[in-house]
Design a protein around this motif. Structure first.
Motif: not given
Length: 158
Positions: A5-9, A57-65, A72-74, A83-89
């Motif tokens: 996915l596109r890298d967003v902030g 994971t090292e950078a964030g999380r792996e999540v299955h729905l 795969m998230e950062t 606050r807790y925020a993560y980007r889906i990579d």
């Protein structure tokens, strides 16, 4: 198929073409809610029924729905009790071009307010489907937060 996915902030939480925002109050204190969101990743399936698997994971999380989507998230923001925020990579969800989720937590007197923002970019049909799914997503959020509050309250009582 897994797609990049596109890298967003963090600003994407406010500027995404589609934003679904839900909020609820819980009795658990902000630090307990934050810990459950940010540090107890593998416990998410116990209180958020849409999540079937989650691991750090090292950078964030792996999540299955439910339904088979995988993410795969950062982690972009980890501010204890706030606050807790993560980007889906990477994701198997069809049509998603960019996605970020942000959880905000703050005390409101005797309670804690929990706000979840799902920020998404994708083609018009995907945005239409997600808008139509808003009531169900909101119900899933409210149920999850309610279950989380029961769990956290029970943990505190031990």
């Amino acid at each position: 198929m897994v797609r990049q996915l596109r890298d967003v902030g963090l600003d994407f939480a406010d500027s995404a073409p589609l934003r679904l925002v839900f909020a609820a109050e819980v009795t658990a204190p902000p630090e307990d809610v934050y810990r459950a969101l940010a540090q107890e990743t593998s416990q998410w399936p116990h209180w958020f029924s849409a999540v079937t698997f989650a691991r750090p994971t090292e950078a964030g999380r792996e999540v299955h729905l439910r339904g088979g989507a995988k993410f795969m998230e950062t982690v972009l923001a980890a501010e204890p009790s706030k606050r807790y925020a993560y980007r889906i990579d990477r994701s198997t969800a069809p049509g998603v071009r960019a996605m970020l989720e942000e959880w905000r937590i703050w005390p409101t007197g005797a309670a804690t307010r929990v706000q979840w923002t799902m920020a998404v970019d994708g083609p018009a049909p995907l945005r239409f489907v997600l808008r139509a799914a808003r009531p169900g997503v909101g119900r899933a959020f409210r149920d999850a937060v309610r279950k989380l509050d029961v769990r956290l309250t029970a943990d505190r009582a031990k």
